[in-house]
Design a protein around this motif. Structure first.
Motif, PDB file in Angstrom:
ATOM      1  N   ALA A 123     119.296 109.735 -53.590  1.00 10.83           N
ATOM      2  CA  ALA A 123     119.210 108.782 -52.485  1.00 10.83           C
ATOM      3  C   ALA A 123     118.440 107.527 -52.899  1.00 10.83           C
ATOM      4  N   VAL A 124     117.376 107.693 -53.673  1.00 12.29           N
ATOM      5  CA  VAL A 124     116.572 106.580 -54.168  1.00 12.29           C
ATOM      6  C   VAL A 124     116.156 106.917 -55.599  1.00 12.29           C
ATOM      7  N   MET A 125     115.595 105.945 -56.304  1.00 14.63           N
ATOM      8  CA  MET A 125     115.039 106.229 -57.629  1.00 14.63           C
ATOM      9  C   MET A 125     113.749 107.034 -57.477  1.00 14.63           C
ATOM     10  N   ASP A 126     113.694 108.195 -58.127  1.00 12.53           N
ATOM     11  CA  ASP A 126     112.542 109.075 -57.925  1.00 12.53           C
ATOM     12  C   ASP A 126     111.243 108.493 -58.471  1.00 12.53           C
ATOM     13  N   GLY A 127     111.318 107.510 -59.377  1.00 12.45           N
ATOM     14  CA  GLY A 127     110.105 106.975 -59.975  1.00 12.45           C
ATOM     15  C   GLY A 127     109.279 106.109 -59.057  1.00 12.45           C
ATOM     16  N   PHE A 128     109.874 105.594 -57.948  1.00 13.31           N
ATOM     17  CA  PHE A 128     109.171 104.625 -57.111  1.00 13.31           C
ATOM     18  C   PHE A 128     108.872 105.122 -55.707  1.00 13.31           C
ATOM     19  N   THR A 129     109.348 106.321 -55.351  1.00 13.75           N
ATOM     20  CA  THR A 129     109.080 106.853 -54.021  1.00 13.75           C
ATOM     21  C   THR A 129     107.672 107.454 -53.957  1.00 13.75           C
ATOM     22  N   ASP A 130     107.309 107.981 -52.784  1.00 13.88           N
ATOM     23  CA  ASP A 130     105.968 108.519 -52.538  1.00 13.88           C
ATOM     24  C   ASP A 130     105.565 109.537 -53.614  1.00 13.88           C
ATOM     25  N   SER A 131     104.351 109.380 -54.137  1.00 15.47           N
ATOM     26  CA  SER A 131     103.865 110.245 -55.219  1.00 15.47           C
ATOM     27  C   SER A 131     103.147 111.488 -54.715  1.00 15.47           C
ATOM     28  N   ASN A 132     103.008 111.671 -53.383  1.00 14.96           N
ATOM     29  CA  ASN A 132     102.291 112.828 -52.840  1.00 14.96           C
ATOM     30  C   ASN A 132     103.219 113.885 -52.263  1.00 14.96           C
ATOM     31  N   PHE A 133     104.272 113.488 -51.582  1.00 13.81           N
ATOM     32  CA  PHE A 133     105.200 114.427 -50.949  1.00 13.81           C
ATOM     33  C   PHE A 133     105.934 115.223 -52.030  1.00 13.81           C
ATOM     34  N   ARG A 134     105.732 116.531 -52.064  1.00 14.18           N
ATOM     35  CA  ARG A 134     106.215 117.434 -53.127  1.00 14.18           C
ATOM     36  C   ARG A 134     105.787 116.934 -54.503  1.00 14.18           C
ATOM     37  N   LEU A 135     104.598 116.316 -54.548  1.00 15.63           N
ATOM     38  CA  LEU A 135     104.017 115.752 -55.771  1.00 15.63           C
ATOM     39  C   LEU A 135     104.907 114.684 -56.398  1.00 15.63           C
ATOM     40  N   GLY A 136     105.679 114.004 -55.557  1.00 16.05           N
ATOM     41  CA  GLY A 136     106.443 112.855 -56.009  1.00 16.05           C
ATOM     42  C   GLY A 136     107.892 113.150 -56.283  1.00 16.05           C
ATOM     43  N   GLY A 137     108.774 112.180 -55.963  1.00 12.58           N
ATOM     44  CA  GLY A 137     110.170 112.303 -56.317  1.00 12.58           C
ATOM     45  C   GLY A 137     111.090 112.593 -55.156  1.00 12.58           C
ATOM     46  N   THR A 138     112.330 112.941 -55.482  1.00 10.11           N
ATOM     47  CA  THR A 138     113.396 113.176 -54.504  1.00 10.11           C
ATOM     48  C   THR A 138     113.777 114.658 -54.473  1.00 10.11           C
TER      49      THR A 138
ATOM     50  N   ASP B 273     109.921 121.265 -49.421  1.00  7.07           N
ATOM     51  CA  ASP B 273     110.756 122.231 -50.125  1.00  7.07           C
ATOM     52  C   ASP B 273     111.892 121.506 -50.841  1.00  7.07           C
ATOM     53  N   THR B 274     112.523 122.206 -51.783  1.00  4.15           N
ATOM     54  CA  THR B 274     113.690 121.684 -52.491  1.00  4.15           C
ATOM     55  C   THR B 274     114.912 121.714 -51.573  1.00  4.15           C
ATOM     56  N   ILE B 275     115.767 120.695 -51.690  1.00  5.04           N
ATOM     57  CA  ILE B 275     116.998 120.655 -50.906  1.00  5.04           C
ATOM     58  C   ILE B 275     118.114 121.429 -51.601  1.00  5.04           C
ATOM     59  N   SER B 276     118.385 121.114 -52.882  1.00  3.54           N
ATOM     60  CA  SER B 276     119.539 121.729 -53.543  1.00  3.54           C
ATOM     61  C   SER B 276     119.258 122.237 -54.957  1.00  3.54           C
ATOM     62  N   GLY B 277     118.203 121.770 -55.571  1.00  4.64           N
ATOM     63  CA  GLY B 277     117.911 122.191 -56.938  1.00  4.64           C
ATOM     64  C   GLY B 277     117.268 123.562 -57.002  1.00  4.64           C
ATOM     65  N   LYS B 278     116.799 123.923 -58.177  1.00  2.81           N
ATOM     66  CA  LYS B 278     116.102 125.188 -58.341  1.00  2.81           C
ATOM     67  C   LYS B 278     114.812 125.168 -57.521  1.00  2.81           C
ATOM     68  N   PRO B 279     114.365 126.328 -57.020  1.00  2.58           N
ATOM     69  CA  PRO B 279     113.236 126.367 -56.086  1.00  2.58           C
ATOM     70  C   PRO B 279     111.964 125.720 -56.657  1.00  2.58           C
ATOM     71  N   PHE B 280     111.443 124.767 -55.902  1.00  2.70           N
ATOM     72  CA  PHE B 280     110.156 124.165 -56.230  1.00  2.70           C
ATOM     73  C   PHE B 280     109.574 123.606 -54.929  1.00  2.70           C
ATOM     74  N   SER B 281     108.730 124.409 -54.262  1.00 11.69           N
ATOM     75  CA  SER B 281     108.113 124.042 -52.994  1.00 11.69           C
ATOM     76  C   SER B 281     106.617 123.872 -53.183  1.00 11.69           C
ATOM     77  N   VAL B 282     106.063 122.848 -52.537  1.00 11.33           N
ATOM     78  CA  VAL B 282     104.648 122.534 -52.706  1.00 11.33           C
ATOM     79  C   VAL B 282     104.055 122.123 -51.363  1.00 11.33           C
ATOM     80  N   ASP B 283     102.877 122.658 -51.043  1.00 11.56           N
ATOM     81  CA  ASP B 283     102.069 122.175 -49.928  1.00 11.56           C
ATOM     82  C   ASP B 283     100.901 121.387 -50.502  1.00 11.56           C
ATOM     83  N   VAL B 284     100.716 120.166 -50.019  1.00 16.35           N
ATOM     84  CA  VAL B 284      99.667 119.285 -50.534  1.00 16.35           C
ATOM     85  C   VAL B 284      98.702 118.946 -49.406  1.00 16.35           C
ATOM     86  N   LEU B 285      97.408 119.131 -49.644  1.00 12.62           N
ATOM     87  CA  LEU B 285      96.357 118.789 -48.689  1.00 12.62           C
ATOM     88  C   LEU B 285      95.456 117.735 -49.311  1.00 12.62           C
TER      89      LEU B 285
END
Length: 545
Positions: free
Chosen positions: A483-498, A525-537
């Motif tokens: 949807a967007v370039m993963d290098g420039f989106t938010d760096s905190n949500f799922r530790l950054g990326g799409t 959580d991951t949408i379609s790739g291999k599982p990689f879910s992260v909670d960030v506080l």
């Protein structure tokens, strides 16, 4: 009327005149207006002398108190002499003493008084600035520079889901290489961000700015510095350097390295991302309620020195955004914007057999989530030729954003923000021909958020805050792989990326003026790739100066 030749004499006369006016026991009725206006003018001048350090606050207060006391004593003596039935000789002596304290001011036309006031204030300011320069030993240009900055102390905790794939497996999948060092072990960090900026006023139409910030030098999206004594000194680098011209009230042109010039959310751009290049913004006013805004810009992403052996080309971003803002009588507003962002030459190209002619098409910086491929596949069997990750898709984004800010509960704002993006540059057949892989079309994203609280915390940059101001936010984000370039989106949500979806909650509370605490919790959580879910506080203590 005798002319005052120097600013200092004018100041002296103004102060003396004020003390005499306060001490005056009587004045003619037609002189009252002139006396009151001169009293106000000289009062302002005394306050100005105190502010500039020429006259101390204590001396100024003493001067005003003594003048007021003299005036009161003179009035009381005059009234007492009349009420006590004193002899004519005594009354004459009292009146004579009162006459010595009385100042007679002739009538001065209003335009003459105004001209005198402006001239006195101008000349006194010139003299005070000159004296300040002599006293402090600083040059005149220091008055055209203002400094500001902030410090943020952060505690960060990253918690990974038990179902996550091992990070080695996530990285080795060349169709979506995740660029990870950990996917299972909880991580806790103490982090710090410091920024120091200078705003420069050059003349009536040209200004500029500089900003230094902490953080790693190889990432454009985060200024956080992880704390640890063993790592040595923190890095402090130049993150803003720009000139800004304002040829008209409704037009601004900026060049250099500057803050994001667009209306946006962190779905497209990380709030700390700086833009390099040139941009122009136009904000013509349609009527009292409706304002338009348009921003165009050209931004270099990565310069490539092309040659016969290096066929990669410079990477650029060309953008345009236009929108409208409508403001209601109670200051509620509706704001909508449509943007087009065209990323040039960011997609990877396969190297020619035996050559590394397209190595430069690999991104200099990325996070994770975009579909990828090995641009060095043709040379994979050659000794010394390793994997080089390139982006599979082109990126040509259409972004629509709307925001409704309700002021029905002023000073509390209730704000609704919606954001939608689609990468129209994704073409499944074109990607297949270029990479040899058939990727699923995942090129859309959306974000919805509700904010309740004071306006100081609205937007990506916190303004001046006062004690006990607050804000809470709740939102949901869904961002597909391309949807967007993963290098420039938010760096905190799922530790950054799409390739991420999930909820987030933010809060801010000002414990004092320009000091506030904030908390953020993001569950992705991951949408379609291999599982990689992260909670960030994230728990922050912020101070702005």
């Amino acid at each position: 009327m005798q002319t005052l030749n120097t600013p200092l004499k004018r100041t002296t006369v103004a102060v003396w005149l004020f003390t005499q006016l306060l001490a005056t026991g009587s004045a003619h009725a037609d002189e009252r207006e002139s006396l009151e206006q001169l009293r106000a003018t000289t009062t302002n001048l005394i306050e100005l002398l105190v502010q500039e350090g020429v006259l101390s606050k204590q001396k100024a207060d003493t001067l005003l108190q003594k003048a007021a006391a003299d005036a009161k004593a003179s009035q009381e003596a005059h009234q007492a002499s009349q009420q006590a039935g004193l002899s004519d000789d005594v009354k004459n002596e009292v009146n004579k003493a009162m006459d010595e304290k009385t100042v007679r001011v002739q009538y001065i036309p209003q335009h003459v008084k105004q001209a005198m006031r402006e001239e006195i204030e101008h000349n006194v300011m010139e003299k005070l600035n000159y004296k300040a320069g002599e006293r402090l030993g600083v040059p005149e240009w220091i008055d055209r520079i203002s400094f500001h900055g902030d410090i943020r102390l952060r505690g960060q905790a990253d918690r990974f889901a038990d179902e996550n794939e091992d990070f080695v497996e996530l990285n080795d999948d060349l169709t979506r290489s995740m660029n990870l060092n950990n996917s299972s072990e909880e991580r806790r960090r103490a982090r710090v961000r410091a920024r120091l900026a200078a705003d420069v006023h050059i003349n009536d139409w040209l200004s500029g700015g500089l900003q230094f910030v902490t953080g790693l030098l190889n990432t454009p999206v985060t200024p956080n510095q992880t704390e640890g004594m063993s790592q040595g000194k923190y890095q402090f680098a130049l993150d803003r350097a720009f000139l800004q011209a304002k040829p008209a009230e409704w037009a601004t042109v900026t060049g250099g390295r500057f803050a994001n010039p667009f209306m946006y959310t962190d779905m497209l751009w990380d709030p700390d991302l700086a833009f390099d290049g040139v941009t122009a913004t136009f904000t013509p006013k349609i009527n009292d309620r409706l304002t338009s805004f348009t921003t165009v810009g050209a931004f270099p992403l990565e310069e490539v020195e092309s040659s016969s052996l290096n066929k990669a080309k410079d990477k650029w971003l060309y953008s345009v955004q236009t929108g409208l803002k409508w403001t209601a009588p109670n200051k509620s507003s509706v704001k909508m914007a449509l943007a087009y962002h065209d990323f040039k030459n960011v997609e990877g190209q396969l190297n020619t057999v035996g050559l590394n002619d397209f190595d430069g098409t690999a991104p200099a910086w990325r996070q994770r989530g975009n579909n990828t491929f090995d641009i060095n596949t043709n040379n994979s069997g050659t000794p010394g030729q390793g994997t080089i990750i390139g982006l599979a898709s082109k990126f040509e984004l259409i972004n629509f954003m709307a925001q409704v800010d309700l002021m029905n509960f002023d000073p509390v704002h209730v704000t609704f923000t919606g954001d939608y993006v689609k990468n129209i540059g994704f073409n499944q057949n074109e990607v297949l021909q270029r990479t040899g892989n058939l990727y699923k079309k995942e090129n859309e994203g959306y974000n919805f958020r509700v904010d309740v609280g004071n306006s100081s915390f609205l937007g990506p940059y916190v303004q001046n805050v006062n004690a006990h101001e607050w804000q809470v936010s709740l939102g949901y984000k869904y961002l597909e792989a391309d949807a967007v370039m993963d290098g420039f989106t938010d760096s905190n949500f799922r530790l950054g990326g799409t390739d991420a979806k999930g909820w987030y909650v933010y809060s801010n509370y000002a414990i004092d003026k320009n000091a506030w605490i904030s908390g953020r919790y993001m569950s992705a959580d991951t949408i379609s790739g291999k599982p990689f879910s992260v909670d960030v506080l994230l728990i922050d203590l912020n101070a702005r100066f």
